[in-house]
Write an enzyme that holds these catalytic residues in place. Structure first.
Site, PDB file in Angstrom:
ATOM      1  N   ASP A   1       0.714  -1.698   0.495  1.00 19.03           N
ATOM      2  CA  ASP A   1      -0.211   0.294   0.282  1.00 19.03           C
ATOM      3  C   ASP A   1       0.963   1.142   0.165  1.00 19.03           C
ATOM      4  OD1 ASP A   1      -3.105   1.332   0.447  1.00 19.03           O
ATOM      5  OD2 ASP A   1      -2.043   1.853   2.386  1.00 19.03           O
TER       6      ASP A   1
ATOM      7  N   GLU B   1       1.548   0.402  -4.671  1.00 19.39           N
ATOM      8  CA  GLU B   1       1.077   1.559  -5.657  1.00 19.39           C
ATOM      9  C   GLU B   1       2.420   2.372  -5.729  1.00 19.39           C
ATOM     10  OE1 GLU B   1      -3.243   2.242  -4.030  1.00 19.39           O
ATOM     11  OE2 GLU B   1      -2.058   1.957  -1.864  1.00 19.39           O
TER      12      GLU B   1
END
Length: 717
Positions: free
Chosen positions: A427, A456
């Site tokens: 994340d 990400e």
């Protein structure tokens, strides 16, 4: 006079002098070290609305174990008045501190044997550390789950303190004799008179809500039994399917007994009107990897309050312990064994398991174990006293710090060794540093050569220098790491933010995006966006933002049900058949809706739980998704491994508003328009997939029909 004292470097102290006060008072200040006067000059370096920032530069280095205090004279008094001791602050962020106190040992935490347990904790700035043993885990929780410590029965330890000895690199150690299996404990620390209590960041288990850490015997962990049958030699062989442990089985239609729990993921034979649900459904899709949204201990709500609370869990509390609310029964060993069992059962069904990890921030910085053990060390700061907040969650983990980097790598290794996982999704990976991510990749691929690592790669607003960020722009520095391809999402579907919710992508009929779509279908590795197609995680939808179907309702409000269905299928086709790594969000294949909500991380089960009736209503789309996955897995042309292979094998032909995507003797005819087209074939071909939602193997020559908002896949004969 209100003043705070901080040690920010080996020869620099800073003081915050709060207004209203006459700044001339600093001329009366005197600094003492272990009650001996220190020669230094105090200077006002900065002024804010509420305080003065005062600095003092020392002639000799500060040393740990020495107590620095500030003294001053009050008005009309000749006596010195002592303030609170100086706090060791940003000195812990210096390169010198990192070099001096970096501990490479692999023995932090409790090292259990039946006869004794040795505890080691890294706390170099603490003056004193004690091990506080509370008692047997099962005996020290009240019925309302608050912590208690009741007198132990004979042979049980309870509420005992063991002073720990400071050793090499600031590691405190103590050995306690006896069998400490399932004993709960915390560390008690003293920092120049300030007391803190901390759990162990290296334990395997804890009490509910991280009240205390618990000793366990690793020999009692479940053993690995199954391995996936199918071999995935490259990331491009994967089809990743993201799901929430809770959402998949919580709805009454799931036919699962352990609803919302780890064990619910392992139940077989569940169905709705004869169509599979839960694990059987996942197996039937043909996917290779299941990506579990956060399953490590998070801070969203009390674990005993599971059914009346809801959160996805992107607010970590412990990276070393599994979230208790997913357990059938919260016991120390279930914190390991139930997740281990999930992975084993999914492996038995030829499904690999990726974990979604959130190493970029924690739920509450002040309550984080490493912050209590080494204050000011785990997080990034700007302007000396404010936490950097590129995560928009209040803090950022300082991954570039040597002991934080070691900790993150150690935890990732643990996930592989203990749970036997097959991949990690990071994340907000752009908040982590490149060196840490590469060390993770190198270390884990030594354990599992085909281990998946992706995340990400957004460029987040952080104090970390841009040249250090593990963001997509630096993909060439991280060849073994994949990135969510936001260009694929924004081009094929359309932009996903609420302020651009009506932006239409290529599969929604925006033909102006066809040229960029070509580059994206080739894995973004020939246009300079990525170094390799294996780095491109191709997706249209994930847990964040509005679902694809809900966005479609905004972009094509006047469309009928047939057009909506066709465009959902077209989006699935482009995602699954593009070069790179296809990523599907749970429910995308049956037109999942969240009522148009943009972010449902805490919105409860109503918009989030999977309604399995939808798999019946949209069974043709589900079957079409299965056919696409089968087509990809059976035809290596859709899984080319390198830019050189793609450049040699792939080409495009424009036919009016139709795009022909050619891979050797395969051709994908893409029609994003609301009109049927006919194409005159140059040679005989076999139809592998058309708009009948099933594999065909029908031979065709002459005229080929490409239905509106659909694809046809053929192989030349």
């Amino acid at each position: 006079m209100r003043v705070e004292c901080f040690i920010d470097d080996y020869r620099l102290l800073r003081f915050k002098l709060y207004k209203p006060v006459d700044p001339a008072c600093v001329q009366t200040w005197q600094l003492f070290c272990d009650d001996k006067a220190v020669n230094c000059q105090f200077q006002i370096a900065k002024e804010s609305d509420s305080a003065y920032l005062v600095e003092a530069k020392l002639e000799a280095d500060c040393r740990y174990g020495e107590v620095y205090r500030l003294a001053w004279k009050e008005a009309k008094s000749s006596d010195l008045h002592y303030s609170l001791p100086a706090k060791w602050r940003h000195i812990v962020s210096t390169e010198r501190f990192d070099q001096h106190y970096f501990y490479q040992g692999q023995d932090l935490g409790p090292q259990y044997t039946k006869k004794m347990t040795t505890f080691k904790v890294w706390a170099p700035t603490a003056n004193q550390v004690s091990l506080h043993i509370l008692g047997q885990a099962k005996d020290i929780m009240q019925p309302d789950y608050s912590l208690k410590c009741q007198p132990g029965t004979k042979g049980k330890l309870c509420d005992e303190f063991y002073p720990m000895e400071r050793g090499h690199k600031g590691v405190y150690t103590v050995t306690v004799h006896g069998d400490l299996d399932q004993i709960a404990y915390v560390y008690e620390l003293n920092f120049n008179g300030e007391h803190k209590s901390a759990i162990d960041p290296y334990s395997y288990a804890s009490l509910r809500d991280a009240e205390a850490s618990v000793v366990v015997n690793p020999a009692k962990f479940l053993h690995k039994v199954y391995k996936p049958k199918t071999v995935c030699k490259s990331n491009v062989d994967a089809v990743v399917y993201e799901l929430s442990v809770r959402d998949l089985t919580m709805h009454s239609s799931s036919d699962v007994k352990e609803k919302g729990k780890f064990l619910g993921l392992t139940e077989t034979g569940t169905n709705i009107f004869g169509r599979p649900t839960g694990l059987d459904y996942l197996t039937s899709l043909g996917i290779t990897h299941v990506q579990l949204m956060p399953v490590l201990d998070f801070d969203s709500y009390p674990e005993a309050d599971y059914y009346s609370s809801y959160n996805w869990g992107y607010d970590p509390k412990q990276y070393n312990v599994v979230e208790g609310s997913f357990l059938s029964e919260d016991t120390p060993y279930n914190r390991v064994n139930e997740l281990r069992h999930v992975v084993d059962v999914l492996h038995q069904h030829d499904l690999r398991v990726n974990l979604d990890v959130v190493f970029n921030h924690v739920g509450h910085a002040d309550d984080y174990a490493l912050e209590k053990l080494v204050p000011y060390y785990p997080f990034r700061y700007f302007d000396t006293e404010y936490l950097s907040n590129g995560s928009f969650c209040g803090n950022e983990i300082r991954s570039e710090a040597k002991m934080l980097r070691k900790y993150i790598v150690d935890m990732c290794v643990r996930y592989v060794q203990i749970f036997d996982i097959d991949g990690l999704r990071f994340d907000l990976m752009g908040l982590l540093d490149i060196t840490t991510m590469n060390e993770i990749a190198y270390t884990l691929k030594q354990l599992k050569p085909n281990f998946m690592i992706y995340g990400e790669g957004w460029n987040m607003p952080t104090v970390l220098a841009d040249n250090m960020k593990a963001m997509m722009y630096h993909n060439y520095k991280m060849p073994d790491i994949g990135f969510f391809n936001d260009a694929f999402r924004d081009t094929i579907k359309g932009k996903t933010s609420m302020d651009a919710i009506c932006d239409c992508g290529y599969c929604l009929g925006n033909l102006g995006k066809v040229q960029l779509a070509k580059d994206l279908l080739l894995g973004s590795c020939l246009d300079g966006r990525l170094r390799s197609c294996s780095q491109s995680i191709n997706y249209l939808e994930c847990h964040d933002n509005m679902t694809f179907f809900d966005k479609l309702q905004h972009c094509h409000a006047a469309s009928d049900a047939f057009e909506c269905k066709q465009r959902v299928k077209l989006g699935l086709a482009l995602t699954i058949l593009a070069q790179g790594v296809p990523f599907i969000h749970c429910g995308q294949e049956f037109m999942r809706s969240k009522g148009g909500a943009d972010n449902t991380y805490n919105a409860g089960d109503k918009p989030n739980a999977i309604n399995w009736y939808d798999t019946i209503k949209q069974h043709d789309v589900v079957d079409y998704c299965r056919a696409l996955i089968k087509l990809r897995r059976e035809n290596p042309e859709f899984r080319l491994k390198s830019p050189a292979q793609i450049a040699k094998a792939c080409s495009f032909e424009d036919f009016y508003d139709i795009l022909l995507y050619k891979i050797n003797d395969l051709t994908v005819y893409i029609n994003p328009t609301p009109y049927d087209y006919k194409y005159q074939l140059k040679r005989k071909a076999r139809i592998l997939l058309a708009d009948k939602m099933q594999l065909h193997n029908n031979e065709v020559e002459g005229e080929l029909k490409i239905a509106a908002m659909s694809i046809v896949v053929t192989r030349n004969l």
